[in-house]
Design a protein around this motif. Sequence first.
Motif, PDB file in Angstrom:
ATOM      1  N   GLY A   1       0.798  -1.220   0.000  1.00  0.00           N
ATOM      2  CA  GLY A   1       0.000   0.000   0.000  1.00  0.00           C
ATOM      3  C   GLY A   1       0.831   1.270   0.000  1.00  0.00           C
ATOM      4  N   VAL A   2       2.128   1.143   0.292  1.00  0.00           N
ATOM      5  CA  VAL A   2       3.028   2.296   0.284  1.00  0.00           C
ATOM      6  C   VAL A   2       3.735   2.328  -1.064  1.00  0.00           C
ATOM      7  N   SER A   3       3.675   3.465  -1.731  1.00  0.00           N
ATOM      8  CA  SER A   3       4.323   3.625  -3.040  1.00  0.00           C
ATOM      9  C   SER A   3       5.831   3.772  -2.884  1.00  0.00           C
ATOM     10  N   ARG A   4       6.556   3.536  -3.958  1.00  0.00           N
ATOM     11  CA  ARG A   4       8.016   3.702  -3.910  1.00  0.00           C
ATOM     12  C   ARG A   4       8.384   5.130  -3.524  1.00  0.00           C
ATOM     13  N   GLN A   5       7.724   6.105  -4.112  1.00  0.00           N
ATOM     14  CA  GLN A   5       7.884   7.520  -3.762  1.00  0.00           C
ATOM     15  C   GLN A   5       6.514   7.991  -3.289  1.00  0.00           C
ATOM     16  N   HIS A   6       6.184   7.748  -2.053  1.00  0.00           N
ATOM     17  CA  HIS A   6       4.822   7.956  -1.553  1.00  0.00           C
ATOM     18  C   HIS A   6       4.529   9.424  -1.226  1.00  0.00           C
ATOM     19  N   ALA A   7       5.460  10.092  -0.541  1.00  0.00           N
ATOM     20  CA  ALA A   7       5.218  11.467  -0.114  1.00  0.00           C
ATOM     21  C   ALA A   7       6.542  12.178   0.118  1.00  0.00           C
ATOM     22  N   VAL A   8       6.473  13.507   0.183  1.00  0.00           N
ATOM     23  CA  VAL A   8       7.647  14.316   0.537  1.00  0.00           C
ATOM     24  C   VAL A   8       7.233  15.347   1.579  1.00  0.00           C
ATOM     25  N   ILE A   9       8.191  15.709   2.427  1.00  0.00           N
ATOM     26  CA  ILE A   9       7.995  16.790   3.395  1.00  0.00           C
ATOM     27  C   ILE A   9       9.002  17.878   3.056  1.00  0.00           C
ATOM     28  N   LEU A  10       8.484  19.089   2.889  1.00  0.00           N
ATOM     29  CA  LEU A  10       9.315  20.240   2.527  1.00  0.00           C
ATOM     30  C   LEU A  10       9.121  21.365   3.529  1.00  0.00           C
ATOM     31  N   TRP A  11      10.174  22.175   3.715  1.00  0.00           N
ATOM     32  CA  TRP A  11      10.061  23.422   4.468  1.00  0.00           C
ATOM     33  C   TRP A  11       9.687  24.475   3.435  1.00  0.00           C
ATOM     34  N   CYS A  12       8.519  25.071   3.567  1.00  0.00           N
ATOM     35  CA  CYS A  12       8.015  25.983   2.550  1.00  0.00           C
ATOM     36  C   CYS A  12       7.259  27.136   3.209  1.00  0.00           C
ATOM     37  N   GLY A  13       7.742  28.349   3.030  1.00  0.00           N
ATOM     38  CA  GLY A  13       7.050  29.529   3.543  1.00  0.00           C
ATOM     39  C   GLY A  13       6.881  29.546   5.047  1.00  0.00           C
ATOM     40  N   GLY A  14       7.831  28.968   5.765  1.00  0.00           N
ATOM     41  CA  GLY A  14       7.757  28.975   7.227  1.00  0.00           C
ATOM     42  C   GLY A  14       6.993  27.816   7.832  1.00  0.00           C
ATOM     43  N   ASP A  15       6.601  26.845   7.016  1.00  0.00           N
ATOM     44  CA  ASP A  15       5.873  25.670   7.506  1.00  0.00           C
ATOM     45  C   ASP A  15       6.442  24.403   6.889  1.00  0.00           C
ATOM     46  N   TYR A  16       6.284  23.281   7.589  1.00  0.00           N
ATOM     47  CA  TYR A  16       6.567  21.980   7.001  1.00  0.00           C
ATOM     48  C   TYR A  16       5.306  21.532   6.269  1.00  0.00           C
ATOM     49  N   THR A  17       5.466  21.158   5.006  1.00  0.00           N
ATOM     50  CA  THR A  17       4.335  20.753   4.181  1.00  0.00           C
ATOM     51  C   THR A  17       4.537  19.318   3.711  1.00  0.00           C
ATOM     52  N   LEU A  18       3.520  18.493   3.916  1.00  0.00           N
ATOM     53  CA  LEU A  18       3.519  17.114   3.426  1.00  0.00           C
ATOM     54  C   LEU A  18       2.780  17.101   2.098  1.00  0.00           C
ATOM     55  N   THR A  19       3.404  16.551   1.057  1.00  0.00           N
ATOM     56  CA  THR A  19       2.756  16.401  -0.243  1.00  0.00           C
ATOM     57  C   THR A  19       2.664  14.921  -0.570  1.00  0.00           C
ATOM     58  N   ASP A  20       1.458  14.445  -0.795  1.00  0.00           N
ATOM     59  CA  ASP A  20       1.220  13.050  -1.158  1.00  0.00           C
ATOM     60  C   ASP A  20       1.434  12.885  -2.657  1.00  0.00           C
TER      61      ASP A  20
END
Length: 100
Positions: free
Chosen positions: A18-37
Amino acid sequence: MIRIGRAPSTEVRIDREGVSRQHAVILWCGGDYTLTDLSRNGTWLQYGLSGVVVRVARSAAVLRAAGALYFGRAPQAGQPPDVRFLVERPRAESSEGWQA
């Protein structure tokens, strides 16, 4: 950038169905940590102890305070999350270089 998935090249490797090879990324963006699926199966984000769960599917969400992440599956009783997180803001520095 923190990459999460099944691939050996990811910084956080979760080798589960159920977990993809590249499932998600977490970035520091505009003063916040953002999770992108990036996956087909989605990511579930549970904020703190409130129990509020948000499904993130091919979109992004801001990670605030503390919570848990479930990759490719919804939270279920008795199953631990794939990742727990705690976001702490850096302290502002004074003009003399000392932390406030």
